[in-house]
Design a protein around this motif. Structure first.
Motif, mmCIF file in Angstrom:
data_model
loop_
_atom_site.group_PDB
_atom_site.id
_atom_site.type_symbol
_atom_site.label_atom_id
_atom_site.label_comp_id
_atom_site.label_asym_id
_atom_site.label_seq_id
_atom_site.Cartn_x
_atom_site.Cartn_y
_atom_site.Cartn_z
ATOM 1 N N GLY A 162 0.928 -0.996 -0.112
ATOM 2 C CA GLY A 162 -0.054 0.142 0.115
ATOM 3 C C GLY A 162 0.721 1.336 0.125
ATOM 4 N N ILE A 163 2.028 1.135 -0.280
ATOM 5 C CA ILE A 163 2.995 2.461 -0.295
ATOM 6 C C ILE A 163 2.565 3.395 -1.373
ATOM 7 C CG2 ILE A 163 4.725 1.469 -2.156
ATOM 8 C CD1 ILE A 163 6.684 3.078 -0.439
ATOM 9 N N LYS A 164 2.733 4.697 -1.193
ATOM 10 C CA LYS A 164 2.330 5.586 -1.987
ATOM 11 C C LYS A 164 3.294 5.492 -3.300
ATOM 12 C CE LYS A 164 0.344 9.071 0.814
ATOM 13 N NZ LYS A 164 0.242 10.511 1.078
ATOM 14 N N PHE B 51 -2.082 -1.346 -8.855
ATOM 15 C CA PHE B 51 -1.795 0.165 -8.648
ATOM 16 C C PHE B 51 -2.680 1.052 -9.043
ATOM 17 C CE2 PHE B 51 0.620 -1.601 -12.267
ATOM 18 C CZ PHE B 51 0.586 -0.573 -13.370
ATOM 19 N N ASP C 17 -5.238 4.921 -7.695
ATOM 20 C CA ASP C 17 -5.231 5.847 -6.757
ATOM 21 C C ASP C 17 -4.000 6.245 -6.278
ATOM 22 O OD1 ASP C 17 -8.078 5.948 -7.631
ATOM 23 O OD2 ASP C 17 -8.343 4.699 -5.722
ATOM 24 N N TYR D 202 -1.428 4.379 -5.006
ATOM 25 C CA TYR D 202 -0.995 3.364 -4.076
ATOM 26 C C TYR D 202 -0.635 2.042 -5.018
ATOM 27 C CZ TYR D 202 -2.875 6.477 -0.569
ATOM 28 O OH TYR D 202 -3.020 7.527 0.122
ATOM 29 N N SER E 135 0.223 -2.122 -4.521
ATOM 30 C CA SER E 135 0.389 -3.629 -3.744
ATOM 31 C C SER E 135 0.656 -4.663 -4.384
ATOM 32 C CB SER E 135 -1.096 -3.619 -2.882
ATOM 33 O OG SER E 135 -1.305 -2.610 -1.960
#
Length: 321
Positions: A24-26, A66, A68, A70, A72
């Motif tokens: 969930g990293i930006k 990926f 919005d 973010y 994962s």
């Protein structure tokens, strides 16, 4: 080949474990960590989602979501597990590493030996490289290490370099670009400040080197990798000399840039004439002296006669002494 910047492949290989450890990293934060912009990172992610295991169906491909802003990882396609080599794969890899070890300057010898030792330890006593021990021939010279240091630190390099075509040693300051292997030899590709062009310098012809306390600043267009060229086509740019060759030395036509004036259909019974390409008068003089009179110069080349006469006088004086 060594380059200061990581290749796209190495970046892609590092991305999956990176994102797995940071679910969930930006996207913007990941781009900053990985040293690329968001556009490049998005292109890399689009490349990753079409990579995976043989079969290459949806259930075999890496699945990275990926949206919005973010990122994962949903499915890593095996990249989350340590690599396991088969016996044949280990044997081929050890053979390749041993070849790298025997090619002067192509890689850090200590790092290659360490890698070989780790593979052997993992695979057991059955798989051994030809040369692995600490007493193996270490072909890394001080000049080799300094060349690699200059490339890695992106600093300019001063060196004494032997140019075989001109039979002379010159002092040069170069801006290193990368290291590459061509036909079993390792070369430094660099911008030569004296020649004002990109040149390849063979490691085993660098007699001395010193890393300078200034950055390597080759022109931008000089750093773009180019395809290897057939250096044989360049001989047409060299000066030519007309020579006469005795029958017992006709073999030189196969080893030098020389062409007979007439097509040879049978074994010649007498001398033949040919055109020889040469790099410098010094090289031509050494070439003629090396054949001990079996090859003779027919055309006039400035300086060659004087060089041969000087060598003959020097040899006679040494005998007299």
């Amino acid at each position: 080949m060594t380059s200061a910047a990581p290749s796209r492949l190495s970046r892609l290989l590092a991305m999956v474990p990176y994102f797995e450890a940071r679910p969930g990293i930006k996207l913007a934060e990941a781009a900053k960590d990985l040293g690329v912009n968001e556009k490049t990172l998005t292109a890399d992610l689009n490349q990753l989602i079409v990579c995976g295991l043989p079969g290459y169906g949806p259930e075999h491909l890496i699945d990275i979501q990926f949206w919005d802003g973010y990122v994962s990882v949903q499915y890593a396609a095996g990249t989350d597990r340590p690599l396991r080599l088969t016996g044949s794969e280990a044997g081929i890899l050890l053979m390749a590493l041993n070849m790298v070890l025997q090619t002067r300057g192509s890689a850090d010898a200590g790092a290659v030996r360490s890698t070989i030792a780790k593979i052997e330890e993992a695979m057991g006593a059955t798989y051994r490289a030809v040369t692995t021990g600490a007493d193996a021939d270490d072909r890394t010279s001080p000049a080799d290490r300094l060349i690699r240091e200059a490339v890695e630190s992106r600093r300019a390099l001063r060196m004494k370099y032997y140019t075989a075509s001109r039979d002379e040693v010159t002092d040069r300051v170069v801006d290193p670009i990368r290291i590459k292997a061509v036909d079993g030899h390792t070369y430094l590709e660099a911008w030569c400040r004296s020649s004002e062009g990109t040149r390849l310098f063979r490691f085993d012809r660098v007699e001395a080197a010193a890393v300078l306390d200034e950055p390597s600043v080759p022109p931008a267009d000089a750093t773009v990798p180019v395809e290897a060229v057939d250096f044989g086509v360049l001989t047409g740019e060299l000066p030519a000399a007309h020579i006469e060759i005795d029958p017992d030395s006709i073999w030189l036509l196969e080893y030098y840039a020389a062409e007979p004036d007439e097509e040879l259909t049978d074994e010649p019974t007498g001398p033949i004439t040919a055109t020889l390409r040469y790099g410098s008068p010094q090289w031509l003089a050494r070439f003629l002296l090396g054949f001990g009179g079996r090859v003779r110069l027919l055309s006039t080349v400035d300086g060659v006669g004087e060089l041969i006469a000087h060598s003959a006088r020097s040899a006679r004086d040494r005998y007299s002494a």
